[in-house]
Design a protein around this motif. Structure first.
Motif, PDB file in Angstrom:
ATOM      1  N   LYS A   1       0.834  -1.206   0.000  1.00 17.60           N
ATOM      2  CA  LYS A   1       0.000   0.000   0.000  1.00 17.60           C
ATOM      3  C   LYS A   1       0.870   1.258   0.000  1.00 17.60           C
ATOM      4  O   LYS A   1       0.439   2.313  -0.452  1.00 17.60           O
ATOM      5  N   CYS A   2       2.072   1.144   0.516  1.00 18.57           N
ATOM      6  CA  CYS A   2       2.988   2.278   0.653  1.00 18.57           C
ATOM      7  C   CYS A   2       3.899   2.436  -0.566  1.00 18.57           C
ATOM      8  O   CYS A   2       4.426   3.520  -0.812  1.00 18.57           O
ATOM      9  N   LYS A   3       4.078   1.326  -1.318  1.00 16.93           N
ATOM     10  CA  LYS A   3       5.030   1.304  -2.432  1.00 16.93           C
ATOM     11  C   LYS A   3       4.677   2.265  -3.555  1.00 16.93           C
ATOM     12  O   LYS A   3       5.526   2.580  -4.383  1.00 16.93           O
ATOM     13  N   VAL A   4       3.463   2.732  -3.594  1.00 14.77           N
ATOM     14  CA  VAL A   4       3.081   3.706  -4.609  1.00 14.77           C
ATOM     15  C   VAL A   4       3.941   4.959  -4.468  1.00 14.77           C
ATOM     16  O   VAL A   4       4.315   5.577  -5.463  1.00 14.77           O
ATOM     17  N   CYS A   5       4.297   5.292  -3.235  1.00 10.92           N
ATOM     18  CA  CYS A   5       5.040   6.530  -2.975  1.00 10.92           C
ATOM     19  C   CYS A   5       6.410   6.329  -2.328  1.00 10.92           C
ATOM     20  O   CYS A   5       7.242   7.239  -2.383  1.00 10.92           O
ATOM     21  N   HIS A   6       6.627   5.205  -1.665  1.00  4.43           N
ATOM     22  CA  HIS A   6       7.850   5.000  -0.883  1.00  4.43           C
ATOM     23  C   HIS A   6       8.589   3.729  -1.287  1.00  4.43           C
ATOM     24  O   HIS A   6       7.984   2.778  -1.749  1.00  4.43           O
ATOM     25  N   ILE A   7       9.875   3.742  -1.009  1.00  2.00           N
ATOM     26  CA  ILE A   7      10.714   2.553  -1.142  1.00  2.00           C
ATOM     27  C   ILE A   7      11.463   2.406   0.182  1.00  2.00           C
ATOM     28  O   ILE A   7      11.824   3.405   0.803  1.00  2.00           O
ATOM     29  N   ALA A   8      11.653   1.169   0.627  1.00  2.00           N
ATOM     30  CA  ALA A   8      12.295   0.952   1.924  1.00  2.00           C
ATOM     31  C   ALA A   8      13.669   0.329   1.814  1.00  2.00           C
ATOM     32  O   ALA A   8      14.503   0.534   2.684  1.00  2.00           O
ATOM     33  N   ASP A   9      13.920  -0.411   0.751  1.00  2.00           N
ATOM     34  CA  ASP A   9      15.173  -1.151   0.667  1.00  2.00           C
ATOM     35  C   ASP A   9      16.270  -0.414  -0.093  1.00  2.00           C
ATOM     36  O   ASP A   9      17.375  -0.917  -0.216  1.00  2.00           O
ATOM     37  N   GLN A  10      15.984   0.782  -0.579  1.00  2.00           N
ATOM     38  CA  GLN A  10      16.975   1.601  -1.279  1.00  2.00           C
ATOM     39  C   GLN A  10      16.884   3.038  -0.780  1.00  2.00           C
ATOM     40  O   GLN A  10      15.817   3.492  -0.377  1.00  2.00           O
ATOM     41  N   ASP A  11      17.987   3.722  -0.841  1.00  2.00           N
ATOM     42  CA  ASP A  11      18.004   5.132  -0.440  1.00  2.00           C
ATOM     43  C   ASP A  11      17.665   5.976  -1.662  1.00  2.00           C
ATOM     44  O   ASP A  11      18.524   6.620  -2.257  1.00  2.00           O
TER      45      ASP A  11
END
Length: 126
Positions: A34-44
Motif C-alpha cells: 500500500k505504501c510502495k506507490v510513494c515510498h521505497i524501503a530497501d533503497q536510499d
C-alpha cells in the motif's frame, strides 16, 4: 504458592504473547504494498515520498534531497523522531498527527498491520 507464582508470571507472559506485540516482517512486506506507490524501503531513493530506508531513528522531515511540507519540517524541528510509538501513531492517521503533511494516505487501521509494517521497515534501518 502455585497460585502466587502463576499470578506473578502471567503479566510477563501476556506481554510476550499479546497479539499487538507480535511483529512479522514478511506480513509487513505485504502490507507495505500500500505504501510502495510513494515510498521505497530497501533503497536510499526518494520517490513521490521520501525513502524509508533508515527511517527508524530518523528525525521527521530530514531525509536528504526530499521536498517536505513545511508541516513535516516543523514536526522534525519540534523533536519528532521516527521510533515505534511515533510511527504507530503516524501510520494510524498521518494528517491527524502532522497537520499539513503532503502525505495523503488515510492511514492503517489495524494495529497488527502497523506493527508488521514497522517490523518490515526495521530490516532496512540497521
Amino acid at each position: 504458592m502455585r497460585a502466587i507464582a502463576f499470578l506473578a508470571v502471567m503479566p510477563a507472559v501476556a506481554f510476550v504473547v499479546h497479539p499487538s506485540q507480535a511483529q512479522d516482517a514478511a506480513a509487513g512486506e505485504k502490507v507495505f504494498t500500500k505504501c510502495k506507490v510513494c515510498h521505497i524501503a530497501d533503497q536510499d531513493k526518494n520517490m513521490v515520498g521520501p525513502s524509508l530506508k533508515g527511517v527508524i531513528g530518523r528525525t521527521a522531515g530530514t531525509h536528504p534531497n526530499f521536498s517536505y511540507s513545511a508541516a513535516m519540517i516543523a514536526a522534525g524541528k519540534s523533536g519528532i523522531k521516527w521510533d515505534e510509538p511515533t510511527l504507530t501513531t503516524y501510520l494510524h492517521a498521518p494528517q491527524a498527527m502532522v497537520k499539513g503533511t503532503k502525505m495523503t494516505f488515510p492511514g492503517l487501521k489495524d494495529d497488527k498491520d502497523i506493527a508488521n509494517v514497522i517490523a518490515y521497515l526495521k530490516q532496512f534501518s540497521k
